[in-house]
Design a protein around this motif. Structure first.
Motif, mmCIF file in Angstrom:
data_model
loop_
_atom_site.group_PDB
_atom_site.id
_atom_site.type_symbol
_atom_site.label_atom_id
_atom_site.label_comp_id
_atom_site.label_asym_id
_atom_site.label_seq_id
_atom_site.Cartn_x
_atom_site.Cartn_y
_atom_site.Cartn_z
ATOM 1 N N VAL A 195 15.123 -5.792 -4.045
ATOM 2 C CA VAL A 195 15.346 -6.739 -2.950
ATOM 3 C C VAL A 195 16.559 -7.612 -3.239
ATOM 4 C CG1 VAL A 195 14.385 -8.709 -1.710
ATOM 5 C CG2 VAL A 195 12.924 -6.756 -2.265
ATOM 6 N N TYR B 158 13.537 1.938 6.595
ATOM 7 C CA TYR B 158 13.271 0.914 7.609
ATOM 8 C C TYR B 158 12.027 1.258 8.424
ATOM 9 C CZ TYR B 158 13.907 -2.030 11.733
ATOM 10 O OH TYR B 158 13.712 -2.936 12.753
ATOM 11 N N GLY C 227 9.420 2.779 7.350
ATOM 12 C CA GLY C 227 8.252 2.873 6.494
ATOM 13 C C GLY C 227 8.048 4.276 5.969
ATOM 14 N N THR D 25 7.772 0.807 13.543
ATOM 15 C CA THR D 25 7.845 0.885 12.087
ATOM 16 C C THR D 25 6.467 0.692 11.472
ATOM 17 O OG1 THR D 25 8.262 -1.501 11.856
ATOM 18 C CG2 THR D 25 10.176 -0.062 12.119
ATOM 19 N N ASN E 33 4.583 -1.215 8.320
ATOM 20 C CA ASN E 33 4.865 -2.353 7.459
ATOM 21 C C ASN E 33 4.479 -2.047 6.016
ATOM 22 O OD1 ASN E 33 5.876 -4.068 9.497
ATOM 23 N ND2 ASN E 33 3.797 -4.532 10.165
ATOM 24 N N ASP E 34 5.475 -1.602 5.233
ATOM 25 C CA ASP E 34 5.271 -1.392 3.808
ATOM 26 C C ASP E 34 6.483 -1.961 3.074
ATOM 27 O OD1 ASP E 34 7.305 0.415 4.259
ATOM 28 O OD2 ASP E 34 6.155 2.194 3.744
ATOM 29 N N PHE E 35 6.569 -1.710 1.771
ATOM 30 C CA PHE E 35 7.646 -2.308 0.985
ATOM 31 C C PHE E 35 9.019 -1.849 1.455
ATOM 32 C CE2 PHE E 35 10.628 -1.886 -2.615
ATOM 33 C CZ PHE E 35 10.843 -3.232 -2.863
ATOM 34 N N HIS F 61 10.000 -0.796 4.415
ATOM 35 C CA HIS F 61 10.368 -1.431 5.684
ATOM 36 C C HIS F 61 10.770 -2.877 5.469
ATOM 37 C CE1 HIS F 61 10.393 -2.979 9.719
ATOM 38 N NE2 HIS F 61 9.474 -3.855 9.376
ATOM 39 N N ASP F 62 9.961 -3.599 4.705
ATOM 40 C CA ASP F 62 10.257 -5.008 4.457
ATOM 41 C C ASP F 62 11.620 -5.176 3.798
ATOM 42 O OD1 ASP F 62 9.353 -7.893 4.265
ATOM 43 O OD2 ASP F 62 9.682 -7.446 2.139
ATOM 44 N N GLN G 15 14.329 -4.281 6.448
ATOM 45 C CA GLN G 15 14.350 -5.253 7.536
ATOM 46 C C GLN G 15 15.011 -6.554 7.094
ATOM 47 O OE1 GLN G 15 12.417 -8.302 8.049
ATOM 48 N NE2 GLN G 15 13.413 -8.536 10.037
ATOM 49 N N ARG G 16 14.706 -7.020 5.886
ATOM 50 C CA ARG G 16 15.315 -8.247 5.377
ATOM 51 C C ARG G 16 16.807 -8.050 5.124
ATOM 52 N NH1 ARG G 16 11.645 -10.240 0.462
ATOM 53 N NH2 ARG G 16 13.201 -11.929 0.467
#
Length: 298
Positions: free
Chosen positions: A85, A117, A119, A133, A135-137, A139-140, A143-144
């Motif tokens: 990240v 993105y 997932g 999408t 919502n998993d790691f 994607h997060d 997305q960020r």
């Protein structure tokens, strides 16, 4: 154009630098290791290690951001996930801060993302840029990353987001597979029905260059060939290209033991479709997997 590029010493970045120089662009490479970049590119590019080395009155026409720690290079511990990240968000935030203080804003900001993105999925749903999408790691993370890059729009900068699939070329993901397949030990992973969305390196670079110079490109794009394949299809095609069998099947449990949560990258996937590129009339150089692999491995 004068172009600032991060991630230039990586697999995609190295190919992109060669193409941009060939096209006559002036490049500034930002990297953690100036010595490595100078060894790789000699005097063909200017090298910096931080955005603070760029004056506010520096005329920069475009910024291309490809930096980020390798997503599948190590097992996903909590510290590794944090690094994945931070290695993306920190550099992107630095580039946004640079644009904020530049007197003359860049025309375009091209920033990396990935098909993660959408997932890590187990379904067969074909995904375009407007698809839902999971919502998993992954994607997060993407997305960020994209949200940080989109801040450039508030300064009037055109932003292109690269949701890139598996890039096939000399190096990258394919290089990690080749030894086993060349020894006749390659084959599908687990059930083999997980989708692999891929793109040839030549298409990847061509698309980025179009985004650099053509203003109609804006927003998020899936950088994948039109025909995604299952892992079974990919494995059989790669083995056939190498004139090798594909008898062995890697059990899911082995991957989970080796990679932990990161094994989802290989045990699941995304069936991604490049709708926006096709709507823009982009003609893929390598739309089919067999021809793409043949070119890379010739």
């Amino acid at each position: 154009m004068k172009v600032l590029i991060t991630g230039a010493t990586g697999f995609i970045g190295g190919h992109l630098v060669a193409r941009l120089l060939k096209d006559g662009h002036e490049l500034i490479v930002m990297t953690r290791s100036a010595a490595h970049a100078r060894k790789k590119f000699a005097a063909t590019v200017a090298v910096i290690t931080h955005t603070d080395q760029i004056n506010s009155d520096e005329p920069i026409d475009a910024i291309i951001n490809l930096a980020g720690a390798g997503i599948a290079d190590q097992r996903w511990s909590e510290s590794r996930k944090q690094l994945l990240v931070e290695s993306r968000l920190t550099i992107t935030a630095q580039l946004i801060a640079l644009m904020t203080r530049l007197v003359s804003k860049p025309e375009v900001f091209i920033s990396g993302s990935a098909i993660g993105y959408y997932g890590c999925r187990s379904d067969d749903l074909q995904l375009d840029e407007r698809s839902d999408t999971l919502n998993d790691f992954t994607h997060d993370l993407c997305q960020r990353w994209e949200s940080e890059a989109l801040k450039a729009q508030t300064m009037g900068v055109r932003v292109c987001l690269l949701r890139t699939g598996i890039v096939l070329g000399q190096g990258g993901a394919l290089a990690k597979m080749l030894l086993a397949f060349r020894l006749g030990l390659g084959g599908p992973i687990a059930g083999g029905d997980q989708w692999m969305s891929w793109i040839h390196i030549n298409d990847d670079i061509e698309i980025i260059c179009l985004m650099l110079t053509q203003s109609q490109y804006c927003g998020a794009y899936n950088l994948t060939a039109p025909e995604a394949v299952t892992n079974e299809q990919f494995s059989r095609t790669l083995a056939k290209t190498l004139c090798r069998p594909a008898w062995f099947r890697l059990p899911a449990g082995v991957l989970k033991l080796m990679l932990g949560e990161g094994s989802d990258l290989l045990l699941k996937g995304q069936r991604v479709y490049p709708k926006r590129l096709l709507d823009a009339d982009y003609q893929f150089i390598y739309p089919e997997l067999a021809a793409a692999l043949k070119q890379v491995l010739k």
